[in-house]
Design a protein around this motif. Structure first.
Motif, PDB file in Angstrom:
ATOM      1  N   ALA A  57       0.842  -1.196   0.000  1.00 14.77           N
ATOM      2  CA  ALA A  57       0.000   0.000   0.000  1.00 14.77           C
ATOM      3  C   ALA A  57       0.877   1.246   0.000  1.00 14.77           C
ATOM      4  N   ALA A  58       0.561   2.173  -0.909  1.00 16.45           N
ATOM      5  CA  ALA A  58       1.321   3.425  -0.987  1.00 16.45           C
ATOM      6  C   ALA A  58       1.024   4.274   0.240  1.00 16.45           C
ATOM      7  N   LEU A  59       2.085   4.800   0.855  1.00 13.61           N
ATOM      8  CA  LEU A  59       1.942   5.662   2.023  1.00 13.61           C
ATOM      9  C   LEU A  59       2.033   7.130   1.642  1.00 13.61           C
ATOM     10  N   VAL A  60       3.047   7.474   0.832  1.00 14.29           N
ATOM     11  CA  VAL A  60       3.288   8.863   0.453  1.00 14.29           C
ATOM     12  C   VAL A  60       4.201   8.861  -0.772  1.00 14.29           C
ATOM     13  N   ALA A  61       4.090   9.901  -1.589  1.00 16.54           N
ATOM     14  CA  ALA A  61       5.004  10.040  -2.730  1.00 16.54           C
ATOM     15  C   ALA A  61       6.404  10.326  -2.192  1.00 16.54           C
ATOM     16  N   ALA A  62       7.386   9.633  -2.709  1.00 17.11           N
ATOM     17  CA  ALA A  62       8.768   9.824  -2.245  1.00 17.11           C
ATOM     18  C   ALA A  62       9.192  11.284  -2.383  1.00 17.11           C
ATOM     19  N   ALA A  63       8.734  11.962  -3.423  1.00 15.25           N
ATOM     20  CA  ALA A  63       9.095  13.363  -3.650  1.00 15.25           C
ATOM     21  C   ALA A  63       8.546  14.291  -2.562  1.00 15.25           C
ATOM     22  N   ASP A  64       7.540  13.841  -1.810  1.00 16.36           N
ATOM     23  CA  ASP A  64       6.938  14.659  -0.754  1.00 16.36           C
ATOM     24  C   ASP A  64       7.649  14.525   0.589  1.00 16.36           C
ATOM     25  N   VAL A  65       8.657  13.652   0.669  1.00 17.23           N
ATOM     26  CA  VAL A  65       9.385  13.440   1.925  1.00 17.23           C
ATOM     27  C   VAL A  65      10.722  14.168   1.826  1.00 17.23           C
ATOM     28  N   PRO A  66      10.891  15.254   2.590  1.00 16.82           N
ATOM     29  CA  PRO A  66      12.132  16.028   2.480  1.00 16.82           C
ATOM     30  C   PRO A  66      13.344  15.274   3.021  1.00 16.82           C
ATOM     31  N   VAL A  67      14.499  15.492   2.403  1.00 14.50           N
ATOM     32  CA  VAL A  67      15.747  14.915   2.890  1.00 14.50           C
ATOM     33  C   VAL A  67      16.045  15.528   4.261  1.00 14.50           C
ATOM     34  N   GLY A  68      16.360  14.676   5.237  1.00 16.74           N
ATOM     35  CA  GLY A  68      16.619  15.131   6.602  1.00 16.74           C
ATOM     36  C   GLY A  68      15.353  15.410   7.388  1.00 16.74           C
ATOM     37  N   GLY A  69      14.207  15.106   6.797  1.00 22.19           N
ATOM     38  CA  GLY A  69      12.921  15.360   7.447  1.00 22.19           C
ATOM     39  C   GLY A  69      11.976  14.211   7.225  1.00 22.19           C
ATOM     40  N   GLY A  70      10.699  14.520   7.233  1.00 19.20           N
ATOM     41  CA  GLY A  70       9.718  13.470   7.059  1.00 19.20           C
ATOM     42  C   GLY A  70       8.315  14.012   6.999  1.00 19.20           C
ATOM     43  N   VAL A  71       7.366  13.080   6.892  1.00 15.83           N
ATOM     44  CA  VAL A  71       5.954  13.392   6.804  1.00 15.83           C
ATOM     45  C   VAL A  71       5.208  12.506   7.790  1.00 15.83           C
ATOM     46  N   VAL A  72       4.393  13.127   8.648  1.00 17.23           N
ATOM     47  CA  VAL A  72       3.569  12.375   9.591  1.00 17.23           C
ATOM     48  C   VAL A  72       2.234  12.076   8.917  1.00 17.23           C
ATOM     49  N   LEU A  73       1.888  10.800   8.857  1.00 16.65           N
ATOM     50  CA  LEU A  73       0.613  10.347   8.312  1.00 16.65           C
ATOM     51  C   LEU A  73      -0.280  10.007   9.503  1.00 16.65           C
ATOM     52  N   SER A  74      -0.888  11.030  10.088  1.00 18.32           N
ATOM     53  CA  SER A  74      -1.586  10.857  11.356  1.00 18.32           C
ATOM     54  C   SER A  74      -2.747   9.874  11.274  1.00 18.32           C
ATOM     55  N   ASP A  75      -3.402   9.754  10.130  1.00 23.60           N
ATOM     56  CA  ASP A  75      -4.500   8.810  10.010  1.00 23.60           C
ATOM     57  C   ASP A  75      -4.020   7.356  10.080  1.00 23.60           C
ATOM     58  N   LEU A  76      -2.749   7.139   9.786  1.00 18.67           N
ATOM     59  CA  LEU A  76      -2.180   5.785   9.839  1.00 18.67           C
ATOM     60  C   LEU A  76      -1.251   5.579  11.037  1.00 18.67           C
ATOM     61  N   ASN A  77      -0.977   6.652  11.788  1.00 17.41           N
ATOM     62  CA  ASN A  77      -0.015   6.602  12.901  1.00 17.41           C
ATOM     63  C   ASN A  77       1.368   6.176  12.418  1.00 17.41           C
ATOM     64  N   ILE A  78       1.761   6.723  11.268  1.00 15.55           N
ATOM     65  CA  ILE A  78       3.070   6.414  10.688  1.00 15.55           C
ATOM     66  C   ILE A  78       3.759   7.720  10.328  1.00 15.55           C
ATOM     67  N   VAL A  79       5.065   7.777  10.546  1.00 16.62           N
ATOM     68  CA  VAL A  79       5.877   8.878  10.042  1.00 16.62           C
ATOM     69  C   VAL A  79       6.878   8.267   9.068  1.00 16.62           C
ATOM     70  N   VAL A  80       6.961   8.857   7.866  1.00 16.01           N
ATOM     71  CA  VAL A  80       7.918   8.412   6.854  1.00 16.01           C
ATOM     72  C   VAL A  80       9.017   9.460   6.816  1.00 16.01           C
ATOM     73  N   THR A  81      10.270   9.019   6.941  1.00 16.28           N
ATOM     74  CA  THR A  81      11.404   9.951   6.953  1.00 16.28           C
ATOM     75  C   THR A  81      12.371   9.617   5.833  1.00 16.28           C
ATOM     76  N   GLN A  82      13.244  10.594   5.536  1.00 15.56           N
ATOM     77  CA  GLN A  82      14.308  10.399   4.550  1.00 15.56           C
ATOM     78  C   GLN A  82      15.593  10.966   5.179  1.00 15.56           C
ATOM     79  N   PRO A  83      16.256  10.159   6.042  1.00 10.19           N
ATOM     80  CA  PRO A  83      17.459  10.648   6.722  1.00 10.19           C
ATOM     81  C   PRO A  83      18.544  11.123   5.755  1.00 10.19           C
ATOM     82  N   LYS A  84      18.737  10.379   4.666  1.00 10.75           N
ATOM     83  CA  LYS A  84      19.706  10.732   3.621  1.00 10.75           C
ATOM     84  C   LYS A  84      18.998  10.594   2.288  1.00 10.75           C
ATOM     85  N   LYS A  85      19.476  11.319   1.291  1.00 11.19           N
ATOM     86  CA  LYS A  85      18.843  11.280  -0.021  1.00 11.19           C
ATOM     87  C   LYS A  85      18.690   9.835  -0.504  1.00 11.19           C
ATOM     88  N   GLY A  86      17.456   9.460  -0.816  1.00 12.93           N
ATOM     89  CA  GLY A  86      17.174   8.127  -1.343  1.00 12.93           C
ATOM     90  C   GLY A  86      17.002   7.052  -0.290  1.00 12.93           C
TER      91      GLY A  86
END
Length: 155
Positions: A57-86
């Motif tokens: 199941a798709a969580l978020v578009a990879a392009a929407d997750v900033p390098v060194g940051g992340g996106v909180v998906l509160s409806d799923l209780n998941i945070v997707v992060t991108q510590p380093k590029k890729g």
């Protein structure tokens, strides 16, 4: 005059029960039972975020997750992060102290609004509740993810 709500129609959670018990002088086993551990509802809420979505199941578009940051998906209780590029990681977005939903990562750090616990975009506990030392709260639970077709998906 305000309409009165029958007591049977009021939700009774742990805080209200403890407050009523204190108001009426009830103590002992009742308060111990209310304050110890989690209720079955709390434990269901804090189950691994894996139950929230199925593999692939798709969580978020990879392009929407900033390098060194992340996106909180509160409806799923998941945070997707991108510590380093890729490099994409995902975690349960609830603080391991008392399940407060973590903030969007700022400067590589996610903060719990309840007591100030902080976690890195790698899921590591950096500061415990109310300024306690790092490691006083467990690290975040990992959710397995991979990138497919430009989306970060459940593995």
């Amino acid at each position: 005059m305000a309409d009165l709500v029958p007591l049977r129609d009021l939700p009774l959670d742990r805080r209200r029960l403890i407050g009523c018990a204190a108001l009426f002088g009830v103590s002992g086993p009742l308060l111990a039972a209310c304050s110890s551990g989690s209720s079955s509802e709390d434990s269901e809420d804090s189950e691994d975020a894996a139950a929230s979505t199925s593999a692939g199941a798709a969580l978020v578009a990879a392009a929407d997750v900033p390098v060194g940051g992340g996106v909180v998906l509160s409806d799923l209780n998941i945070v997707v992060t991108q510590p380093k590029k890729g490099e994409f990681r995902a975690f349960d977005s609830r603080c391991t102290h008392q399940n407060g939903t973590l903030s969007e990562p700022q400067d590589g750090i996610m903060t719990c609004p309840l007591h100030g616990s902080q976690f890195s975009v790698e899921g590591e506990n950096l500061v415990g509740p109310n300024g306690e030392p790092a490691g006083s709260t467990p690290d975040l639970d990992t959710v397995d993810v991979e990138v497919q077709g430009g989306d970060v998906v459940r593995a």
